[in-house]
Design a protein around this motif. Sequence first.
Motif, short mmCIF file in Angstrom:
data_model
loop_
_atom_site.label_atom_id
_atom_site.label_comp_id
_atom_site.label_asym_id
_atom_site.label_seq_id
_atom_site.Cartn_x
_atom_site.Cartn_y
_atom_site.Cartn_z
N LEU A 70 0.82 -1.22 0.00
CA LEU A 70 0.00 0.00 0.00
C LEU A 70 0.85 1.26 0.00
N VAL A 71 0.45 2.24 -0.81
CA VAL A 71 0.96 3.60 -0.74
C VAL A 71 -0.11 4.46 -0.07
N ASN A 72 0.24 5.16 1.01
CA ASN A 72 -0.71 6.02 1.70
C ASN A 72 -0.94 7.29 0.89
N LEU A 73 -2.17 7.50 0.45
CA LEU A 73 -2.49 8.67 -0.36
C LEU A 73 -3.27 9.72 0.43
N PHE A 74 -3.98 9.30 1.46
CA PHE A 74 -4.80 10.21 2.25
C PHE A 74 -4.43 10.07 3.71
N GLY A 75 -5.10 10.83 4.54
CA GLY A 75 -4.83 10.80 5.97
C GLY A 75 -3.96 11.96 6.37
N ALA A 76 -4.02 12.30 7.64
CA ALA A 76 -3.30 13.46 8.14
C ALA A 76 -1.80 13.25 8.20
N ARG A 77 -1.34 12.00 8.26
CA ARG A 77 0.09 11.75 8.33
C ARG A 77 0.48 10.61 7.37
N ASN A 78 1.79 10.54 7.14
CA ASN A 78 2.37 9.44 6.37
C ASN A 78 1.94 9.43 4.91
N ARG A 79 1.50 10.57 4.43
CA ARG A 79 1.03 10.68 3.06
C ARG A 79 2.19 10.47 2.08
N GLY A 80 1.98 9.61 1.10
CA GLY A 80 3.01 9.31 0.11
C GLY A 80 4.01 8.27 0.55
N ASN A 81 3.83 7.70 1.75
CA ASN A 81 4.78 6.73 2.30
C ASN A 81 4.23 5.32 2.19
N THR A 82 5.15 4.38 2.25
CA THR A 82 4.80 2.98 2.39
C THR A 82 5.74 2.38 3.43
N GLY A 83 5.26 1.48 4.24
CA GLY A 83 6.09 0.91 5.30
C GLY A 83 5.61 -0.46 5.70
N ALA A 84 6.31 -1.06 6.65
CA ALA A 84 5.94 -2.40 7.11
C ALA A 84 4.66 -2.33 7.95
N ASP A 85 3.85 -3.37 7.84
CA ASP A 85 2.61 -3.49 8.60
C ASP A 85 2.89 -4.32 9.86
N LEU A 86 3.04 -3.65 11.00
CA LEU A 86 3.36 -4.36 12.24
C LEU A 86 2.23 -5.26 12.71
N ASN A 87 1.01 -4.97 12.29
CA ASN A 87 -0.13 -5.74 12.78
C ASN A 87 -0.30 -7.08 12.11
N THR A 88 0.66 -7.46 11.27
CA THR A 88 0.65 -8.82 10.71
C THR A 88 1.27 -9.83 11.67
N ILE A 89 1.80 -9.37 12.80
CA ILE A 89 2.45 -10.25 13.77
C ILE A 89 1.64 -10.26 15.06
N PRO A 90 1.16 -11.42 15.52
CA PRO A 90 0.38 -11.46 16.76
C PRO A 90 1.25 -11.14 17.97
N MET A 91 0.70 -10.38 18.90
CA MET A 91 1.48 -9.94 20.05
C MET A 91 1.92 -11.11 20.93
N LEU A 92 1.12 -12.17 21.00
CA LEU A 92 1.47 -13.30 21.85
C LEU A 92 2.70 -14.04 21.32
N ALA A 93 3.05 -13.81 20.05
CA ALA A 93 4.23 -14.46 19.47
C ALA A 93 5.52 -13.69 19.77
N ILE A 94 5.42 -12.50 20.36
CA ILE A 94 6.57 -11.61 20.50
C ILE A 94 7.13 -11.66 21.92
N ASP A 95 8.45 -11.76 22.01
CA ASP A 95 9.11 -11.67 23.30
C ASP A 95 9.34 -10.21 23.68
N ASN A 96 9.98 -9.45 22.81
CA ASN A 96 10.15 -8.03 23.06
C ASN A 96 10.32 -7.29 21.74
#
Length: 801
Positions: free
Chosen positions: A137-163
């Motif tokens: 995804l390229v962010n085209l709208f929204g108050a921030r991060n317009r024109g940016n693309t980045g990693a989606d942290l919510n693809t990783i379940p929190m219970l799988a993470i140590d820190n």
Amino acid sequence: MARSRIWMALSAAIFGLGSTLGTTPLHAQTAAPQGDRTSDKATELEGIVVLGSRRYDRSSETETPVPVDVLPMGKAAEQGASFDLAQTLEYAAPSFISGRQTGADNADSVDSAALRGLGSDQTLVLVNGKRLHSSALVNLFGARNRGNTGADLNTIPMLAIDNVEILRDGAAAQYGSDAIAGVINIALKRKLGCEAVVGYGQYTRGDGENYLGSGYCGFAVGNQGVIALTGEYLDRGRSNRATAADPLRIIGDTAVKNGTFYANGDIPFGDSAHFYFNAGIQNRDASSAAFARGGIGSDDIPSRNSAAMYPGGFVPFIDPYIQDRHASAGIWWNWNDWRVDASQTFGYNKLNDTIRHTLNASIANYDLEHGGTGISPDHFYAGGFSFSQATTNLDFSRFFDGFMQGANVAFGGEFRRENYQIFAGEPGSYIDMDGPGGGNAGSQGFPGFQPGDATDKSRNSWAVYGDVEIDWTDRFMTDQAVRHERYSDFGSTTIGKLAGAFRVTDQFLLRGSFSTGFRAPSLQQRYFSSTFTDFVSGQPVDVVLAPNGGTIARAAGIPDLKEEKSRNATLGFTWKPTDALSVTLDGYRIDIDDRIVLSGRFDTSDPDIGAILEQLGVGEAQFFVNSVDTRTQGLDLTISHAMDLGDGRLESFLGFNRSITEVKRVHTPASLVGREDSLLGERDRLFIENGAPHSKAVLGFDYTFGAWETDLKVIYFGPMTLGTFSGPPVPNARYASKTSADVSLTYNFNANAKLTIGGQNIFDQFPTRQDPDETDNGFIYDAVQFGLNGASWFARFAYKF
């Protein structure tokens, strides 16, 4: 006045921390090994980690020469108010920003994440030290991060993470492109045993229901090896804060359903070798509401509606289906005192859009003009896009104890291949059936990608690096790194870094760094192409985002994209006057030249491309361009304290970030002289400088007594200023500073079972009201600071077995 009260409250809290200082013996805060449940306390910062260093034999006495935050996720996964990783970090790490958007098309379904007020594509994300792919995804709208693309942290379940480890320093010389603002490393858990968490929450207005079910199991295999498996299902309901003045509108959280599975393993074989791997798969169904279209009596008939289909008006829904895949595997072994690590990582993200409760107005109008009732299909496949990334790494590291007080030498190489694709939608999602002057072409809410938008582009890059850490004395150490990287599509760059730490006393460490860096233009920024509908001052306008290097961009005089270049300096200290208290303060400056941004709008009056836009039947065009130099300056402060209080233990934490970004220069190509406002107008400049609040603070208190635990967190977001569509003399949109709080109460039935109930944003805070015709989402509340949903409550039950 409000700001004064906030700072009085924060000052009082800090004074309260100081007044509780005891005389307990000095100890260093360290990050516990993976799987050690002793780390699941309040937020721990400045822990001892490998992130930012190539040295593998780091002892508990070793400290990093650059600021690194270590945030254990055990407590957050079991007791936290937020059910996803991005929002959890938003309310835990002051330098971290992740705004949940609304009214921003596909950006509503993917939370962006960034550090120090910069863009999400200027923060590198790792999983177990290996590069995580970005979203398509390229962010085209929204108050921030317009024109940016980045990693989606919510693809990783929190219970799988140590820190989660956050390196708050430029690290492109160590890790490559994107690490201008810093690096986030997600360390996955490898702990024997099983645990499960169920959660429920909703907003106090009765909507936005959240359901969470998550399970984890770690199994012993082979020669003291561990395989850990995590499964999670998250169902986030839609919320709506529309007012009676706009009854057709739906504005709030996007409905999201995530099904996620993650595996993580480490299997030793022989005397000095390990096979390791991790892999994740997530499927996400989402549904976001677009702007409403009017019914009979409005200007939207026949241009954007049909009286036969939606006489009272309608809200189209953009329903993306997102598939995310990640896998990494490797072997490390010892060879003649060298540690050798060979790995292969692959990531893939794909988004396909279905637009429902919609119509193609041109089809409906054509049907009406030819004797029909004015009917169009009410749903369309609008196409989509994908991004894949394959990364091969070979790393060598060795510690030499015969040079000075010890030196670590590391070197290695990386090869990466990336691919970006755009898929056309079905014809009904984009065609103009009745020609100019009738119904608008394409599916309302989001016109489909056209065959001319379809693309399939790849590139590769290779890099070599060297890194030397030297302990010159038992009090002074330096780290030197250099990296050369070459891309197949725009050339090469060589960058470096120098960092050092000097222990002035046993309690006081002075540290600093200087580095150069770069960020390659993403394939998404180079090749994204789409025609979409935006609402400007409440009026719909069709806009084409033309790909860099394409016909329209060439005609407008837009140059080819090139890499961003950066210079990053950090200076700070850590101070541990007692065993109970830790203080860090780091100032920083980040200069970025040729920063890639989304341009302003060029309309049909433009002398070069106006005629082209009229032929396309669109009103405006935008481009990606290396148009600005920016300077970001700020500081990070953390104070943590622990003490016995009464029959329990109180852990306190204060984190504060101050970050100001300024556009120092606008690069105007010769062909665009005189049209600087189209290239980067006031509104677009403010998105760069004020996309995130300049100040953010988190003040937390965790008190444990017997089977009970209470948690109070106060969150402060500083003021913001964003632009308006109308511009002068209409004043800019100013958002006052806001402070809220989260509270929770946990009861431990026994060592294995606990129940938590609590509330988030309990003061029911909203951003400052604005003129809806001037906001980016066309609503009185924009999606800034705490967002626009208000207070919520939640409950979690966690069980280990």
